[in-house]
Enzyme design. Structure first.
Site, PDB file in Angstrom:
ATOM      1  N   LYS A   1       0.732  -1.133  -0.006  1.00  0.00           N
ATOM      2  CA  LYS A   1      -0.167  -0.006   0.097  1.00  0.00           C
ATOM      3  C   LYS A   1       0.759   1.249   0.048  1.00  0.00           C
ATOM      4  O   LYS A   1       2.061   1.294   0.610  1.00  0.00           O
ATOM      5  CB  LYS A   1      -0.880  -0.089   1.305  1.00  0.00           C
ATOM      6  CG  LYS A   1      -2.073  -0.903   1.405  1.00  0.00           C
ATOM      7  CD  LYS A   1      -2.793  -0.840   2.608  1.00  0.00           C
ATOM      8  CE  LYS A   1      -3.828  -1.944   2.702  1.00  0.00           C
ATOM      9  NZ  LYS A   1      -4.922  -1.654   1.763  1.00  0.00           N
TER      10      LYS A   1
ATOM     11  N   ARG B   1     -10.033 -11.852   2.149  1.00  0.00           N
ATOM     12  CA  ARG B   1     -10.898 -12.698   1.485  1.00  0.00           C
ATOM     13  C   ARG B   1     -10.105 -13.913   1.435  1.00  0.00           C
ATOM     14  O   ARG B   1     -10.785 -15.209   1.740  1.00  0.00           O
ATOM     15  CB  ARG B   1     -11.316 -12.328   0.073  1.00  0.00           C
ATOM     16  CG  ARG B   1     -10.156 -12.391  -0.894  1.00  0.00           C
ATOM     17  CD  ARG B   1     -10.633 -11.438  -2.156  1.00  0.00           C
ATOM     18  NE  ARG B   1     -10.588 -10.229  -1.833  1.00  0.00           N
ATOM     19  CZ  ARG B   1     -10.978  -9.364  -2.757  1.00  0.00           C
ATOM     20  NH1 ARG B   1     -11.354  -9.452  -4.129  1.00  0.00           N
ATOM     21  NH2 ARG B   1     -11.014  -7.720  -2.462  1.00  0.00           N
TER      22      ARG B   1
HETATM   23  N1  BES Z   1      -8.053  -4.102   4.462  1.00  0.00           N
HETATM   24  C1  BES Z   1      -8.271  -3.474   3.104  1.00  0.00           C
HETATM   25  C2  BES Z   1      -9.648  -2.850   2.945  1.00  0.00           C
HETATM   26  C3  BES Z   1      -9.872  -1.506   3.598  1.00  0.00           C
HETATM   27  C4  BES Z   1      -9.671  -0.120   2.982  1.00  0.00           C
HETATM   28  C5  BES Z   1     -10.174  -1.408   5.049  1.00  0.00           C
HETATM   29  C6  BES Z   1      -9.800   0.923   3.793  1.00  0.00           C
HETATM   30  C7  BES Z   1     -10.513  -0.291   5.772  1.00  0.00           C
HETATM   31  C8  BES Z   1     -10.292   0.869   4.924  1.00  0.00           C
HETATM   32  C9  BES Z   1      -8.106  -4.550   2.192  1.00  0.00           C
HETATM   33  O1  BES Z   1      -7.445  -5.840   2.793  1.00  0.00           O
HETATM   34  C10 BES Z   1      -7.582  -4.277   1.076  1.00  0.00           C
HETATM   35  O2  BES Z   1      -6.545  -3.814   0.910  1.00  0.00           O
HETATM   36  N2  BES Z   1      -8.521  -4.181  -0.179  1.00  0.00           N
HETATM   37  C11 BES Z   1      -8.249  -3.962  -1.394  1.00  0.00           C
HETATM   38  C12 BES Z   1      -8.973  -4.890  -2.356  1.00  0.00           C
HETATM   39  C13 BES Z   1      -8.192  -4.703  -3.801  1.00  0.00           C
HETATM   40  C14 BES Z   1      -6.594  -5.216  -3.939  1.00  0.00           C
HETATM   41  C15 BES Z   1      -8.819  -5.751  -4.838  1.00  0.00           C
HETATM   42  C16 BES Z   1      -9.003  -2.465  -1.644  1.00  0.00           C
HETATM   43  O3  BES Z   1      -9.956  -2.353  -1.239  1.00  0.00           O
HETATM   44  O4  BES Z   1      -8.214  -1.607  -2.541  1.00  0.00           O
HETATM   45 MN    MN Z   2      -5.550  -5.568   2.202  1.00  0.00          MN
END
Ligand code: BES
Ligand code: MN
Ligand code: ZN
Length: 495
Positions: free
Chosen positions: A273, A347
């Site tokens: 990230k 997931r």
């Molecule tokens: N933990 C994150 C989702 C999230 C985002 C939670 C903001 C709380 C606040 C999750 O694991 C994630 O990174 N999801 C990605 C999925 C994508 C890579 C398909 C996302 O939402 O960008």
């Molecule tokens: Mn994630």
């Protein structure tokens, strides 16, 4: 903060030290404590109402500092509004009092509560005070900041003390369970990692919850290749924790099962990230936090239901041993997964935990909670969680429970159209479906690992942390979902 109940005669009002809280009926009539307070204040409350300085609307407050002729540091008048109080509005009124009290010194506060009517409503009010006054100050070495609630305790004055105390067992269970969730969500990831999280859950044993911690050897033996792939880059051992509260008359009756995503920190892994805001990912165990808070609540109130909580605890880190984009893993169910993006890790954790929970416990219904996608925040913002379900009856029950508890939620769609987006050319399924319908493709992924029994996935990414204080919580970890799930258990699964 401690909260206790006490019978206090109205002529003793003037001798009470600290803050005194007096509710006033929405029609502006004064009786009982409000009449006594008005007399002490030489008719000031009456005048405030008659001159429209105070409307006694639900949650309106008016404060009289150091009132002459009393020992009190202040008298806080709080309006009850014209609508008949419900458990939820009584709790929110407590929340309003909790915030109006601000910082309390050693002399604390006394809240006259008989105007609420019944012990049940007084108990809701009391829980509301406690919930709103929650604070996570553990790492503040300097107190007296704006979030410091001070050392003062709260006494709730009620004529039926034992009735209020009895009713408070239930509402206090919710306040305590929610506080447990908030504590877990608030902890930084150097303190709360899979093993230390599991250890905190072992404490629930004192309440009669059977807690079992599965270590990595066991998870490997079970074949949880999907969950384990997420933790490969972390120095911390991954765990699954099973919490059983068997409170139904028939301990072998099919349970309600709550499953939680517990990513104690989500860097994104190799699909790392951006730095900005990454510190928020300490809350990525929010689903597991809600499941833990629910277990604490049902155990504390001795719910006559079989409730099983299962949480998947992992840390998602980049490392030489970490899972790479393109890796293919085999889940416990036997399905193979092509990992396109290591940041879509929640997931992967839930795939194995959901499969395990349903195979092991044959639940009547399974609900998983997860801070799963940023896309749910794009869709619904921070006021509603989104949920997906394979069962209309369960969906209606979830919607009704959330409405009763005034927690925002909205049903989202599942369908073959979304499932088509996660087809893999190399494996059975891939873990991302692209930008479009990001929350639905995540839900669709989870559905590949559940059976046809009633199931719902609640995406709480937008509601787990709040940027501002609300009726029942300060800024920060909200505890969203403990109340709704507790209500659902009470209304649907108790005998
Ligand atoms: N933990 C994150 C989702 C999230 C985002 C939670 C903001 C709380 C606040 C999750 O694991 C994630 O990174 N999801 C990605 C999925 C994508 C890579 C398909 C996302 O939402 O960008
Ligand atoms: Mn994630
Ligand atoms: Zn995540």
């Amino acid at each position: 903060m401690k909260l206790s109940f006490k019978e206090i005669a109205l002529d003793g009002l003037k001798d009470i030290e600290g803050a005194v809280v007096v509710p006033v009926a929405g029609d502006g009539s004064l009786s009982g404590a409000s009449e006594a307070a008005d007399t002490l204040l030489n008719g000031a409350i009456r005048r405030a109402i008659d001159t429209s300085r105070f409307h006694a609307k639900h949650g309106d407050t008016l404060e009289y500092p150091v009132p002459a002729g009393t020992q009190a540091s202040r008298i806080v008048i709080v309006g009850m509004g014209l609508e008949k109080l419900t458990p939820t509005t009584a709790r929110k009124l407590g929340g309003r009092i909790g915030s109006a009290l601000g910082r309390l010194d050693e002399s604390g506060a006394t809240v006259f509560a008989d105007a609420l009517g019944s012990p049940a409503m007084i108990a809701e009010l009391s829980a509301g005070i406690k919930m709103r006054r929650y604070a996570f100050n553990k790492y503040k070495t300097q107190t007296e900041g704006p979030t410091d609630r001070g050392p003062g305790n709260v006494v709730v004055a009620a004529s039926d003390v034992s009735g209020a105390e009895k009713a408070f067992i239930n509402t206090n269970a919710l306040a305590e369970g929610t506080a447990f969730t908030r504590d877990l969500v608030s902890e930084p990831a150097n303190v709360l990692y899979p093993s230390s999280f599991a250890e905190r859950l072992l404490d629930l044993g004192e309440l009669g919850v059977e807690v079992e911690v599965l270590n990595e050897d066991k998870l490997e033996e079970l074949g949880m290749g999907s969950l384990l792939a997420v933790g490969l880059g972390s120095e911390r051992e991954s765990h699954v924790v099973v919490m059983k509260w068997l409170g139904a008359d028939d301990k072998s009756a099919a349970p309600f099962c709550a499953v939680g995503k517990g990513v104690t920190f989500d860097t994104g892994g190799i699909s790392i990230k951006p730095a900005g805001g990454m510190e928020e990912m300490t809350m990525d165990m929010g689903g597991a936090g809600v499941v833990s808070g629910l277990m604490k609540t049902v155990a504390m109130r001795k719910a006559k239901a079989n409730v099983i909580g299962v949480v998947g605890l992992v840390e998602n880190m980049p490392d030489g041993k970490a899972t790479r984009p393109g890796d293919i893993v085999t889940a416990m169910s036997g399905k193979t997964i092509e990992i396109i993006n290591t940041d879509a890790e929640g997931r992967l954790v839930l795939a194995d935990v959901l499969y395990y929970a349903q195979r092991e416990f044959k639940p009547r219904a399974t609900i998983n909670l997860a801070t799963l996608t940023g896309a749910i925040i794009i869709a619904l913002g921070n006021s509603r969680a989104g949920f997906f379900s394979n069962n209309d009856a369960l969906s209606d029950q979830i919607t009704a429970a959330a409405k009763e508890e005034d927690e925002g939620i909205w049903r989202m769609p599942l369908g073959k159209d979304y499932d088509d987006l996660i087809k893999s050319s190399l494996a059975d399924i891939k873990n991302t479906g692209g930008r479009a319908a990001g929350s639905a493709t995540a839900a669709q992924f989870l559905q590949r690992f559940v059976d046809d029994s009633p199931w719902a996935h609640i995406d709480i990414a937008g509601v787990t942390l709040s940027k501002e204080a609300k009726a029942l919580y300060p800024k920060g970890a909200s505890g969203w979902g403990v109340a709704t799930l507790n209500r659902l258990v009470r209304d649907q699964f108790e005998n």
